[in-house]
Design a protein around this motif. Structure first.
Motif, PDB file in Angstrom:
ATOM      1  N   PRO A  32      -8.249  -2.029   3.559  1.00  0.00           N
ATOM      2  CA  PRO A  32      -8.861  -1.146   2.554  1.00  0.00           C
ATOM      3  C   PRO A  32     -10.178  -1.728   2.054  1.00  0.00           C
ATOM      4  O   PRO A  32     -10.370  -2.947   2.040  1.00  0.00           O
ATOM      5  CB  PRO A  32      -7.808  -1.093   1.438  1.00  0.00           C
ATOM      6  N   ASP A  70      -1.332   6.172   2.443  1.00  0.00           N
ATOM      7  CA  ASP A  70      -2.722   6.282   2.882  1.00  0.00           C
ATOM      8  C   ASP A  70      -3.423   4.932   2.992  1.00  0.00           C
ATOM      9  O   ASP A  70      -4.642   4.873   3.212  1.00  0.00           O
ATOM     10  CB  ASP A  70      -3.498   7.185   1.915  1.00  0.00           C
ATOM     11  N   THR A  77       0.820  -1.210   0.000  1.00  0.00           N
ATOM     12  CA  THR A  77       0.000   0.000   0.000  1.00  0.00           C
ATOM     13  C   THR A  77       0.854   1.259   0.000  1.00  0.00           C
ATOM     14  O   THR A  77       2.041   1.245   0.329  1.00  0.00           O
ATOM     15  CB  THR A  77      -0.917   0.035   1.244  1.00  0.00           C
ATOM     16  N   ASP A  78       0.190   2.372  -0.341  1.00  0.00           N
ATOM     17  CA  ASP A  78       0.851   3.675  -0.234  1.00  0.00           C
ATOM     18  C   ASP A  78       0.701   4.200   1.188  1.00  0.00           C
ATOM     19  O   ASP A  78       0.209   3.496   2.079  1.00  0.00           O
ATOM     20  CB  ASP A  78       0.289   4.662  -1.268  1.00  0.00           C
ATOM     21  N   ARG A  95      -3.763   2.673   0.572  1.00  0.00           N
ATOM     22  CA  ARG A  95      -4.383   2.207  -0.664  1.00  0.00           C
ATOM     23  C   ARG A  95      -3.438   1.273  -1.406  1.00  0.00           C
ATOM     24  O   ARG A  95      -2.244   1.581  -1.546  1.00  0.00           O
ATOM     25  CB  ARG A  95      -4.742   3.402  -1.548  1.00  0.00           C
ATOM     26  N   PRO A  96      -3.933   0.139  -1.900  1.00  0.00           N
ATOM     27  CA  PRO A  96      -3.071  -0.786  -2.642  1.00  0.00           C
ATOM     28  C   PRO A  96      -2.437  -0.120  -3.867  1.00  0.00           C
ATOM     29  O   PRO A  96      -3.074   0.697  -4.537  1.00  0.00           O
ATOM     30  CB  PRO A  96      -4.037  -1.903  -3.053  1.00  0.00           C
TER      31      PRO A  96
END
Length: 284
Positions: A61, A24, A21-22, A26-27
């Motif tokens: 997520p 935040d 992920t980043d 998110r993948p």
């Protein structure tokens, strides 16, 4: 020792959910570096410390199948097209150089592309002016040239990630946990810099001595001499801007960065400053 590539850490076990992920959560697409988050079978309930649990164990997520919670490992990884994960260092090892986040492991990998390099370790230290510089410590086959090693990594790295100094070492000091002791490496480098400074000429003129003093402070290298080149010694665009500002404050002359940086060495920079000061005095 993983040579020129990042070390693989394999595929997930049955029932485990691995996400990259980043910041935040998110993948990210395969092939992109991010944080490894783990969920699914075997996921612990948390730590004894509730605050640490809240930071590390977070919601998965939206849309992820097989787990509703994931553990933030802090490992920076890349998932290859075949699903195998590659380890690219720890997120808490990242440093910021001139406003850019740098991952030391990526710099180390750039050095290890060279077949002559057995291992590279990159460490960061603060300069006297509050900046950060990178130092590379390299184990290499006999006859390796630090300047050539530095030139070899430039095409692979952004300007801010190119180390200011490359030092050849025979062995790496280890801490109590058996890991490379980066602080010991930095301490040895600092002691070597002081010794080299004692052997380095302090400049033949007052202007030259002032130029050397400013550059040593800005680049964070005590061993700079009149024969050294500003850019080759580790100077970057931010340090150059500060250098020009310091020269203007010291001598009242305004110089353009391209003109200064094209000079072959710091001795030539000092002579340029002397010429401009003389020209300024002649018109006064």
């Amino acid at each position: 020792d993983h040579g020129a590539g990042a070390p693989p850490i394999g595929l997930p076990i049955d029932g485990a959910v691995l996400l990259v992920t980043d910041e935040d959560g998110r993948p990210v697409p395969r092939g992109t570096a991010g944080e490894l988050r783990i969920g699914g079978r075997g996921l612990a309930a948390g730590y004894l410390d509730p605050e640490l649990t809240a930071r590390r164990f977070v919601d998965a997520p939206a849309g992820v199948v097989g787990t509703d919670r994931v553990y933030r490992t802090g490992d920076r990884v890349v998932m290859r097209p075949d699903g195998v994960l590659e380890f690219h260092g720890r997120l808490d090892d990242q440093v910021k150089v001139s406003g850019v986040r740098i991952e030391p492991a990526e710099v180390e990998t750039a050095f290890e592309r060279d077949p002559a390099v057995r291992r590279a370790v990159v460490a960061a230290e603060q300069t006297p002016t509050g900046g950060v510089r990178l130092l590379a410590f390299v184990q290499a086959e006999g006859g390796a040239d630090p300047a050539a090693l530095l030139d070899a990594v430039r095409p692979w790295l952004p300007e801010q990630a190119v180390p200011s100094v490359v030092r050849l070492v025979e062995r790496f000091p280890l801490d109590a946990n058996g890991k490379v002791d980066r602080q010991a490496l930095l301490a040895d480098a600092s002691a070597a810099d002081r010794g080299e400074e004692a052997l380095t000429g302090e400049g033949s003129t007052l202007v030259e001595r002032t130029v050397l003093k400013l550059c040593r402070e800005l680049i964070g290298r005590a061993d700079l001499g009149p024969e050294d080149n500003f850019l080759a010694a580790g100077g970057n665009s931010l340090a150059a801007a500060r250098f020009l500002e310091a020269l203007e404050n010291e001598y009242g002359v305004r110089l353009r960065a391209p003109l200064v940086l094209r000079q072959p060495d710091l001795g030539a920079v000092a002579r340029l400053v002397e010429e401009r000061v003389a020209a300024l005095a002649a018109t006064a």
